[in-house]
Design an enzyme around this catalytic site. Sequence first.
Site, PDB file in Angstrom:
ATOM      1  N   SER A  83       0.802  -1.202  -0.107  1.00 48.88           N
ATOM      2  CA  SER A  83       0.099  -0.047  -0.069  1.00 48.88           C
ATOM      3  C   SER A  83       0.820   1.150   0.046  1.00 48.88           C
ATOM      4  O   SER A  83       1.974   1.360   0.602  1.00 48.88           O
ATOM      5  CB  SER A  83      -0.888   0.024   1.214  1.00 48.88           C
ATOM      6  OG  SER A  83      -1.645   1.204   1.321  1.00 48.88           O
ATOM      7  N   TYR A 101      -2.537   5.964  -4.809  1.00 45.11           N
ATOM      8  CA  TYR A 101      -3.565   6.650  -4.591  1.00 45.11           C
ATOM      9  C   TYR A 101      -3.146   8.108  -5.545  1.00 45.11           C
ATOM     10  O   TYR A 101      -1.991   8.314  -5.804  1.00 45.11           O
ATOM     11  CB  TYR A 101      -3.839   7.254  -3.344  1.00 45.11           C
ATOM     12  CG  TYR A 101      -4.626   6.227  -2.417  1.00 45.11           C
ATOM     13  CD1 TYR A 101      -5.891   5.774  -2.797  1.00 45.11           C
ATOM     14  CD2 TYR A 101      -3.745   5.669  -1.361  1.00 45.11           C
ATOM     15  CE1 TYR A 101      -6.499   4.938  -1.723  1.00 45.11           C
ATOM     16  CE2 TYR A 101      -4.359   4.513  -0.501  1.00 45.11           C
ATOM     17  CZ  TYR A 101      -5.614   4.280  -0.642  1.00 45.11           C
ATOM     18  OH  TYR A 101      -6.204   3.316   0.096  1.00 45.11           O
ATOM     19  N   ARG A 158     -15.790   6.069   8.956  1.00 45.63           N
ATOM     20  CA  ARG A 158     -15.684   4.748   9.691  1.00 45.63           C
ATOM     21  C   ARG A 158     -16.011   4.799  11.110  1.00 45.63           C
ATOM     22  O   ARG A 158     -15.226   5.389  11.850  1.00 45.63           O
ATOM     23  CB  ARG A 158     -14.279   4.143   9.297  1.00 45.63           C
ATOM     24  CG  ARG A 158     -14.259   3.824   7.774  1.00 45.63           C
ATOM     25  CD  ARG A 158     -12.880   3.515   7.328  1.00 45.63           C
ATOM     26  NE  ARG A 158     -12.817   3.680   5.851  1.00 45.63           N
ATOM     27  CZ  ARG A 158     -11.649   3.851   5.327  1.00 45.63           C
ATOM     28  NH1 ARG A 158     -10.308   3.567   5.914  1.00 45.63           N
ATOM     29  NH2 ARG A 158     -11.543   3.900   3.902  1.00 45.63           N
ATOM     30  N   HIS A 168     -13.692  -1.281  -1.952  1.00 46.24           N
ATOM     31  CA  HIS A 168     -12.981  -0.796  -0.904  1.00 46.24           C
ATOM     32  C   HIS A 168     -13.056  -1.740   0.275  1.00 46.24           C
ATOM     33  O   HIS A 168     -13.085  -1.125   1.284  1.00 46.24           O
ATOM     34  CB  HIS A 168     -12.751   0.504  -0.747  1.00 46.24           C
ATOM     35  CG  HIS A 168     -11.721   1.282  -0.329  1.00 46.24           C
ATOM     36  ND1 HIS A 168     -10.664   1.637  -1.187  1.00 46.24           N
ATOM     37  CD2 HIS A 168     -10.862   1.087   0.805  1.00 46.24           C
ATOM     38  CE1 HIS A 168      -9.459   2.209  -0.687  1.00 46.24           C
ATOM     39  NE2 HIS A 168      -9.598   1.682   0.562  1.00 46.24           N
ATOM     40  N   ARG A 193     -15.429   0.124   2.669  1.00 38.95           N
ATOM     41  CA  ARG A 193     -15.041   1.088   3.678  1.00 38.95           C
ATOM     42  C   ARG A 193     -15.124   2.383   3.055  1.00 38.95           C
ATOM     43  O   ARG A 193     -14.604   3.392   3.601  1.00 38.95           O
ATOM     44  CB  ARG A 193     -13.522   0.611   3.841  1.00 38.95           C
ATOM     45  CG  ARG A 193     -13.104  -0.510   4.585  1.00 38.95           C
ATOM     46  CD  ARG A 193     -11.776  -1.076   4.541  1.00 38.95           C
ATOM     47  NE  ARG A 193     -10.646   0.123   5.171  1.00 38.95           N
ATOM     48  CZ  ARG A 193     -10.644   0.159   6.589  1.00 38.95           C
ATOM     49  NH1 ARG A 193     -11.494  -0.866   7.226  1.00 38.95           N
ATOM     50  NH2 ARG A 193      -9.761   0.819   7.023  1.00 38.95           N
TER      51      ARG A 193
END
Length: 379
Positions: free
Chosen positions: A106, A129, A164, A278, A281
């Site tokens: 990631s 990203y 979240r 995702h 999420r």
Amino acid sequence: MTVASVADFRGAARRRLPRFLFDYIDGGSYAEVTLGRNVEDLARIALRQRVLRDVSALDLSTELFGQRLALPVALAPIGLAGLNARRGECQAVRAANACGIPFTLSTVSACDLDEVDRSASAPFWFQLYMIRDRAFMRDLLARAAAMKVSALVFTVDMPVPGSRYRDYHSGLAGAPGLAGASRRAFQAMLKPRWAWDVGIRGRPHTLGNVAPVLAGRTGIEDFFAWMRNNFDPAITWRDIEFIRSEWRGPLIIKGILDPDDAREAARVGADAIVVSNHGGRQLDGVLSSAQALPPIADAVGDALAILADGGVRSGLDVVRLLALGAKGILLGRAWAWALAADGEAGVTKMLKLIEAEMRVAMALTGATSVADINRSILV
């Protein structure tokens, strides 16, 4: 404890991790409706059992981007996964390499590209990203290209982070400064094994790839503030041109749920997509991956490789998503729980469990190779 399933690893992770870390892995956005759908919709897919077929020789291997994989799975990118075990991403990449599948690092990992590259004995994938700071992105992509990174996973479903609730309740979010740090420290004290092995022996905690732009700030609050301020909500399909200009290898666009977006990904030259919400999420209430996958597969056919994730808790689930049209499956929470439970050995055991469950599902549906797994094995 006897571990017989991915669910067992989840239970072990809950017992080992501080609450704020377990809930970060385990939770979804808002009321977690989509998180639940991912699991429930997969479980409802009925496999078509066949008998008196010669299934004495099963081939679980497949090919993606010129690389032969022992299983049609990869480890999905998970932010901060390296905090689940000491230098966790390095342990996970070693397990993936040993099992003959890709590991995906990631952008927001605990261990950075250089450390993971030193731990890897085979090619791995890197997830990115769209960041406002294009110079920072260029640097990351150049570093990845100089290492063992063989494919880029570009995540497009997070122009803004979803809310979240579990992270607020645990103190990971919404509790800045001393109040939040104190809550997390207290939770860590309740898990002394984790606190010693990861919190102390696992230092330095530098938030990996984004450490250079955090300018020495290493707190969780600094990390989330950077995410809020630097993820680019202005991203459009035109920005794929920028990615392509900086990255020459296979490009995988992750976060596709709509057939029109899948067609657009093919049009701009992506090599693959990941049908994904995702992990439940981001936008709660959207389709599960199992619901979204078939119309996307019908829409793009063989124009690009279709991967999928979401709700996979067993080798049976891997077979179900392959039958719905995916060429490969990304495992997310499954490896994060296994890593938290028992480090590299846990991830290896989880992959062996997935393989064994796939073999049973293939044998009892009459599919002797991954190529045989299609909608004909579904009721």
